[in-house]
Design a protein around this motif. Structure first.
Motif, PDB file in Angstrom:
ATOM      1  N   VAL A  74      52.469 -23.542  19.767  1.00 18.72           N
ATOM      2  CA  VAL A  74      53.920 -24.340  19.997  1.00 18.72           C
ATOM      3  C   VAL A  74      53.326 -25.398  21.051  1.00 18.72           C
ATOM      4  CG1 VAL A  74      55.713 -24.422  21.176  1.00 18.72           C
ATOM      5  CG2 VAL A  74      55.275 -23.074  18.957  1.00 18.72           C
ATOM      6  N   ALA A  75      53.088 -24.316  22.646  1.00 20.66           N
ATOM      7  CA  ALA A  75      52.342 -25.142  23.482  1.00 20.66           C
ATOM      8  C   ALA A  75      51.735 -25.881  24.087  1.00 20.66           C
ATOM      9  CB  ALA A  75      52.166 -23.479  24.692  1.00 20.66           C
ATOM     10  N   GLY A  76      50.070 -25.670  22.682  1.00 18.48           N
ATOM     11  CA  GLY A  76      49.834 -26.200  22.608  1.00 18.48           C
ATOM     12  C   GLY A  76      50.282 -28.052  22.347  1.00 18.48           C
ATOM     13  N   ALA A  77      51.060 -27.576  20.699  1.00 18.62           N
ATOM     14  CA  ALA A  77      52.075 -29.147  20.371  1.00 18.62           C
ATOM     15  C   ALA A  77      52.149 -29.697  21.199  1.00 18.62           C
ATOM     16  CB  ALA A  77      52.638 -28.899  19.451  1.00 18.62           C
ATOM     17  N   GLN A  78      53.439 -29.346  22.184  1.00 16.36           N
ATOM     18  CA  GLN A  78      54.704 -29.723  22.655  1.00 16.36           C
ATOM     19  C   GLN A  78      53.971 -30.963  23.639  1.00 16.36           C
ATOM     20  OE1 GLN A  78      56.222 -26.072  24.672  1.00 16.36           O
ATOM     21  NE2 GLN A  78      58.162 -26.354  23.618  1.00 16.36           N
ATOM     22  N   TYR A  79      52.709 -29.908  24.520  1.00 22.88           N
ATOM     23  CA  TYR A  79      52.025 -30.502  25.715  1.00 22.88           C
ATOM     24  C   TYR A  79      50.992 -32.003  24.706  1.00 22.88           C
ATOM     25  CZ  TYR A  79      48.670 -31.664  29.373  1.00 22.88           C
ATOM     26  OH  TYR A  79      47.992 -32.487  30.440  1.00 22.88           O
ATOM     27  N   VAL A  80      50.596 -31.550  23.333  1.00 24.25           N
ATOM     28  CA  VAL A  80      49.867 -33.052  22.709  1.00 24.25           C
ATOM     29  C   VAL A  80      50.625 -33.884  22.576  1.00 24.25           C
ATOM     30  CG1 VAL A  80      47.824 -33.720  20.699  1.00 24.25           C
ATOM     31  CG2 VAL A  80      47.593 -31.896  22.688  1.00 24.25           C
ATOM     32  N   PHE A  81      51.704 -33.971  22.319  1.00 20.98           N
ATOM     33  CA  PHE A  81      52.305 -35.075  20.936  1.00 20.98           C
ATOM     34  C   PHE A  81      52.980 -35.423  22.486  1.00 20.98           C
ATOM     35  CE2 PHE A  81      50.883 -32.605  17.975  1.00 20.98           C
ATOM     36  CZ  PHE A  81      50.032 -33.294  16.939  1.00 20.98           C
ATOM     37  N   LEU A  82      54.058 -33.948  23.438  1.00 19.20           N
ATOM     38  CA  LEU A  82      54.575 -34.839  23.961  1.00 19.20           C
ATOM     39  C   LEU A  82      54.695 -34.912  25.233  1.00 19.20           C
ATOM     40  CD1 LEU A  82      57.935 -32.804  21.698  1.00 19.20           C
ATOM     41  CD2 LEU A  82      57.693 -35.292  21.751  1.00 19.20           C
ATOM     42  N   ARG A  83      53.936 -33.938  25.969  1.00 17.69           N
ATOM     43  CA  ARG A  83      52.942 -33.828  27.923  1.00 17.69           C
ATOM     44  C   ARG A  83      54.496 -32.923  27.775  1.00 17.69           C
ATOM     45  NH1 ARG A  83      48.981 -37.103  30.145  1.00 17.69           N
ATOM     46  NH2 ARG A  83      49.100 -37.606  28.404  1.00 17.69           N
ATOM     47  N   SER A  84      54.765 -31.749  27.394  1.00 16.66           N
ATOM     48  CA  SER A  84      55.434 -31.166  28.239  1.00 16.66           C
ATOM     49  C   SER A  84      55.411 -30.057  27.638  1.00 16.66           C
ATOM     50  CB  SER A  84      57.146 -31.301  27.131  1.00 16.66           C
ATOM     51  OG  SER A  84      56.630 -31.112  26.160  1.00 16.66           O
ATOM     52  N   GLY A  85      56.493 -28.455  28.546  1.00 17.49           N
ATOM     53  CA  GLY A  85      55.842 -27.255  27.600  1.00 17.49           C
ATOM     54  C   GLY A  85      55.209 -27.036  29.160  1.00 17.49           C
ATOM     55  N   PRO A  86      54.650 -25.961  28.290  1.00 17.47           N
ATOM     56  CA  PRO A  86      54.323 -24.776  29.520  1.00 17.47           C
ATOM     57  C   PRO A  86      52.949 -25.779  30.006  1.00 17.47           C
ATOM     58  CG  PRO A  86      54.533 -23.402  27.768  1.00 17.47           C
ATOM     59  CD  PRO A  86      55.297 -24.626  27.775  1.00 17.47           C
ATOM     60  N   MET A  87      52.338 -25.985  29.491  1.00 12.55           N
ATOM     61  CA  MET A  87      50.744 -26.173  29.617  1.00 12.55           C
ATOM     62  C   MET A  87      50.802 -27.640  30.589  1.00 12.55           C
ATOM     63  SD  MET A  87      48.659 -25.681  25.949  1.00 12.55           S
ATOM     64  CE  MET A  87      47.542 -26.611  26.569  1.00 12.55           C
ATOM     65  N   SER A  88      52.080 -28.274  30.196  1.00 11.93           N
ATOM     66  CA  SER A  88      52.824 -29.440  31.786  1.00 11.93           C
ATOM     67  C   SER A  88      52.359 -29.109  33.739  1.00 11.93           C
ATOM     68  CB  SER A  88      53.616 -30.270  31.446  1.00 11.93           C
ATOM     69  OG  SER A  88      54.770 -29.265  31.631  1.00 11.93           O
ATOM     70  N   GLY A  89      52.423 -27.132  33.457  1.00  6.62           N
ATOM     71  CA  GLY A  89      52.554 -26.965  34.820  1.00  6.62           C
ATOM     72  C   GLY A  89      51.759 -25.896  35.897  1.00  6.62           C
ATOM     73  N   ASN A  90      51.182 -25.774  36.423  1.00  2.00           N
ATOM     74  CA  ASN A  90      50.190 -24.893  36.474  1.00  2.00           C
ATOM     75  C   ASN A  90      50.815 -23.912  36.616  1.00  2.00           C
ATOM     76  OD1 ASN A  90      51.807 -25.654  39.101  1.00  2.00           O
ATOM     77  ND2 ASN A  90      50.196 -25.029  40.420  1.00  2.00           N
ATOM     78  N   GLY A  91      51.438 -23.386  36.576  1.00  4.74           N
ATOM     79  CA  GLY A  91      52.241 -21.836  36.366  1.00  4.74           C
ATOM     80  C   GLY A  91      52.562 -21.274  38.542  1.00  4.74           C
ATOM     81  N   LEU A  92      52.109 -21.559  38.770  1.00  5.91           N
ATOM     82  CA  LEU A  92      52.362 -21.286  40.243  1.00  5.91           C
ATOM     83  C   LEU A  92      53.875 -22.670  40.885  1.00  5.91           C
ATOM     84  CD1 LEU A  92      49.320 -21.210  41.072  1.00  5.91           C
ATOM     85  CD2 LEU A  92      50.956 -18.975  42.048  1.00  5.91           C
ATOM     86  N   TYR A  93      54.942 -21.540  40.579  1.00  8.32           N
ATOM     87  CA  TYR A  93      55.735 -23.004  40.875  1.00  8.32           C
ATOM     88  C   TYR A  93      56.366 -22.716  42.117  1.00  8.32           C
ATOM     89  CZ  TYR A  93      55.768 -22.694  35.785  1.00  8.32           C
ATOM     90  OH  TYR A  93      55.298 -23.032  34.349  1.00  8.32           O
ATOM     91  N   VAL A  94      56.517 -21.318  42.741  1.00  8.42           N
ATOM     92  CA  VAL A  94      57.201 -20.971  43.904  1.00  8.42           C
ATOM     93  C   VAL A  94      56.455 -20.445  44.945  1.00  8.42           C
ATOM     94  CG1 VAL A  94      59.410 -19.413  44.954  1.00  8.42           C
ATOM     95  CG2 VAL A  94      59.334 -20.942  42.775  1.00  8.42           C
ATOM     96  N   GLY A  95      56.230 -20.859  46.302  1.00  7.55           N
ATOM     97  CA  GLY A  95      55.865 -20.589  47.369  1.00  7.55           C
ATOM     98  C   GLY A  95      56.590 -20.311  48.326  1.00  7.55           C
ATOM     99  N   ALA A  96      55.908 -19.222  49.334  1.00  6.21           N
ATOM    100  CA  ALA A  96      56.079 -18.358  50.456  1.00  6.21           C
ATOM    101  C   ALA A  96      55.880 -18.468  52.072  1.00  6.21           C
ATOM    102  CB  ALA A  96      57.498 -17.449  50.701  1.00  6.21           C
ATOM    103  N   LEU A  97      55.915 -18.990  52.872  1.00  5.98           N
ATOM    104  CA  LEU A  97      55.348 -18.815  54.498  1.00  5.98           C
ATOM    105  C   LEU A  97      56.503 -18.436  54.781  1.00  5.98           C
ATOM    106  CD1 LEU A  97      52.471 -19.852  54.589  1.00  5.98           C
ATOM    107  CD2 LEU A  97      53.791 -21.712  52.643  1.00  5.98           C
ATOM    108  N   VAL A  98      55.389 -16.918  55.306  1.00  6.80           N
ATOM    109  CA  VAL A  98      56.119 -15.952  56.413  1.00  6.80           C
ATOM    110  C   VAL A  98      55.304 -15.296  57.866  1.00  6.80           C
ATOM    111  CG1 VAL A  98      57.506 -15.270  54.228  1.00  6.80           C
ATOM    112  CG2 VAL A  98      56.050 -13.793  55.228  1.00  6.80           C
ATOM    113  N   ARG A  99      55.800 -14.258  58.614  1.00  2.00           N
ATOM    114  CA  ARG A  99      55.230 -14.343  59.060  1.00  2.00           C
ATOM    115  C   ARG A  99      55.705 -12.466  59.003  1.00  2.00           C
ATOM    116  NH1 ARG A  99      58.869 -15.886  64.536  1.00  2.00           N
ATOM    117  NH2 ARG A  99      59.777 -16.594  62.637  1.00  2.00           N
ATOM    118  N   SER A 100      54.681 -12.144  59.058  1.00  2.00           N
ATOM    119  CA  SER A 100      54.087 -10.457  58.961  1.00  2.00           C
ATOM    120  C   SER A 100      54.433  -9.541  59.895  1.00  2.00           C
ATOM    121  CB  SER A 100      52.566  -9.798  58.583  1.00  2.00           C
ATOM    122  OG  SER A 100      51.584 -10.759  59.940  1.00  2.00           O
ATOM    123  N   ASP A 101      54.369 -10.277  61.357  1.00  2.00           N
ATOM    124  CA  ASP A 101      55.758  -9.967  62.495  1.00  2.00           C
ATOM    125  C   ASP A 101      56.235 -11.177  62.746  1.00  2.00           C
ATOM    126  OD1 ASP A 101      55.403  -8.893  65.091  1.00  2.00           O
ATOM    127  OD2 ASP A 101      53.791  -7.868  65.324  1.00  2.00           O
TER     128      ASP A 101
END
Length: 539
Positions: free
Chosen positions: A322-349
């Motif tokens: 399903v994911a392959g078909a979404q990407y190949v035919f519609l350029r959509s679905g989970p394969m269109s992103g890198n899976g690393l959506y969210v990040g956070a930068l913090v101080r340990s101290d």
């Protein structure tokens, strides 16, 4: 074969080399040879954002290096995927667009590197960039490098971002803007839901120029010298050994592993080591291959109740279809992103002036990531990965033998200091705090690693030693600066050698607080201007 002469020879068509080749040939004034040991970037999985899992272990596009056993990590080795293809590691990386902290570059300047403070490098970040959000004080529009927002607002990404805020991490709409600290969505080096490597961003517009020659499957084996002046490059192709002459400069651009390796093979490096390898010494430089730095990270993984993760792409054939078909035919679905959506930068101290931890929050969870492959859990899962951005450890890159085709000897010396371990323990505790928040509790089924039995500082430290890994951001092995351990000056010219520069991540004197691909592109943009300014001054 008769050796041709070029104005500039660039060894390595990676994140920096592609930029140099494009910029140095723009005016039509200079003739450039770009050498790449790997092949063309025409493999399907290079260009699919989620193809990262495939290129991560593909020997056709990946050097698949391995470090030496790490003493503080139970003598485990660290897998080191590096790009062996046009675009280099920008063709196989995770595509996160992160510049580091402004204070990182001010620190470079404070170390004596004139022109590398944040105000001086910001114009080159902007010059490179074509940001989907448009131009402003911090960002550029119309540059070669497309920087895109996440393609969709994934349900799991929204929940993860809410959990970060509930854990007390403020929302930050732009990690590369006025401030770095906070949580938010990552931008990526993608265009039209395809990877936008430096080969795509820079070489595609340059490769038709008559003054640019691109040689793939051309492995640089030695820089040639006339005394203390670089005069050309020897390289191996399927047809045999060839040479090319450089009328102006040889520019070494093989990355944090390839650049010191080539210099050492050419007689530029620590004299004792070169003598042990049976290499004639051109210039004794103890800093070549020293000062290796990398971020270090571990993974906190969680099983979730809803099928919102990307694990199913590995354990479910129907999901892959399903994911392959979404990407190949519609350029959509989970394969269109890198899976690393969210990040956070913090101080340990909280007493620190700037973040020393980055959290990569992923829509997948893995059992292992090695040279044999990325193995996901056979159920839906997520990962919250604390990354130490300011490690104290320093390592080395040395030759294994007097053989350009032998992989280099890589030693990191991770976690040799109490401070480095203290930050990692804090990182695991912050990751668990994020996972406990209300936004995720409706999904949580339990922590799969480190696991509830790992609770005390001693337990966490033992787990970090057993599961922690390199974050794949090696820099520093041809460090910029002054003094006996510096390799290049602030114009990236190799000290004591005429006609030779190093331009890539290896010149960073201190690692930046964030992903290293965007800073490497900036380095090459700035270097191309310096190289051409120096050529005009010498005319």
């Amino acid at each position: 074969m008769t050796a041709e002469t070029y104005d500039y020879i660039v060894t390595g068509a990676g994140s920096a080399g592609c930029v140099l080749a494009a910029r140095l040939t723009e005016s039509g004034r200079y003739k450039v040879l770009l050498l790449e040991a790997g092949g063309k970037d025409n493999k399907f999985w290079i260009h699919v954002p989620m193809g990262y899992a495939k290129t991560f272990v593909d020997p056709k596009v990946n050097w698949k290096f391995e470090s030496e056993p790490e003493q503080e990590l139970n003598n485990r080795t660290m897998y080191q995927p590096r790009g062996k293809v046009l675009g280099g590691t920008s063709s196989i990386n995770g595509m996160i667009y992160m510049r580091g902290n402004a204070a990182d570059y001010d620190q470079w300047r404070q170390l004596g590197n004139e022109g590398w403070d944040y105000d001086s490098v910001l114009p080159y970040f902007r010059k490179a960039e074509d940001n989907e959000r448009g131009a402003d004080e911090f960002h550029g529009s119309g540059g070669p490098l497309r920087v895109s927002n996440q393609p969709y607002e994934w349900e799991i990404a929204k929940a993860l971002l809410e959990a970060c805020q509930q854990a007390g991490i403020p929302y930050n709409p732009d990690f590369n803007g006025a401030k770095q600290e906070g949580c938010g969505y990552y931008q990526t080096t993608t265009k039209d839901k395809r990877r936008w490597s430096t080969a795509a961003a820079y070489l595609r517009m340059a490769k038709g120029r008559p003054n640019l020659t691109i040689r793939t499957n051309a492995h640089a084996t030695r820089v040639l010298f006339d005394g203390r002046k670089a005069t050309g490059v020897e390289f191996r192709t399927p047809k045999g050994l060839e040479t090319a002459h450089a009328g102006r400069e040889v520019i070494v651009s093989g990355g944090a592993y390839g650049s010191p390796q080539l210099l050492q093979l050419s007689g530029v490096g620590p004299a004792q080591h070169l003598t042990e390898m049976g290499i004639d010494i051109v210039h004794d430089m103890p800093g070549v291959g020293s000062n290796l730095q990398d971020h270090f990270n571990t993974y906190c993984t969680y099983r979730i109740s809803k099928n919102l993760s990307l694990n199913a792409l590995q354990y479910s054939l129907s999901h892959r279809l399903v994911a392959g078909a979404q990407y190949v035919f519609l350029r959509s679905g989970p394969m269109s992103g890198n899976g690393l959506y969210v990040g956070a930068l913090v101080r340990s101290d909280k007493r620190l002036e700037r973040p020393d931890l980055q959290f990569n929050i992923s829509a997948w969870s893995t059992i292992d990531r090695t040279a044999d492959g990325i193995i996901s859990h056979p159920f839906p899962g997520i990962s919250i990965s604390p990354v130490h951005l300011a490690p104290e450890g320093r390592g080395t890159v040395r030759l294994r033998a007097n053989d350009p085709f032998a992989p280099p000897e890589i030693k990191f010396n991770f976690l040799r200091s109490e401070g480095d371990m203290r930050v990692m323990i804090a990182g695991v505790r912050i990751a668990r705090s994020i996972a406990r928040q209300h936004a995720l509790q409706r999904l949580m089924m339990g922590e799969t690693a480190p696991g509830v039995a790992v609770h005390s500082d001693e337990d966490i430290a033992a787990d970090v030693r057993q599961r922690g890994v390199s974050n794949l951001h090696p820099v520093g092995t041809c460090g910029m600066g002054q003094g006996p351990m510096a390799v290049v000056d602030p114009r990236l010219r190799v000290h004591g050698i005429a006609g030779l520069r190093v331009v890539d991540a290896s010149i960073m004197p201190v690692i930046v607080a964030g992903n290293t691909n965007a800073p490497t592109i900036m380095i090459a943009e700035k270097a191309s201007d310096m190289i051409q300014d120096d050529a005009r001054a010498a005319a």
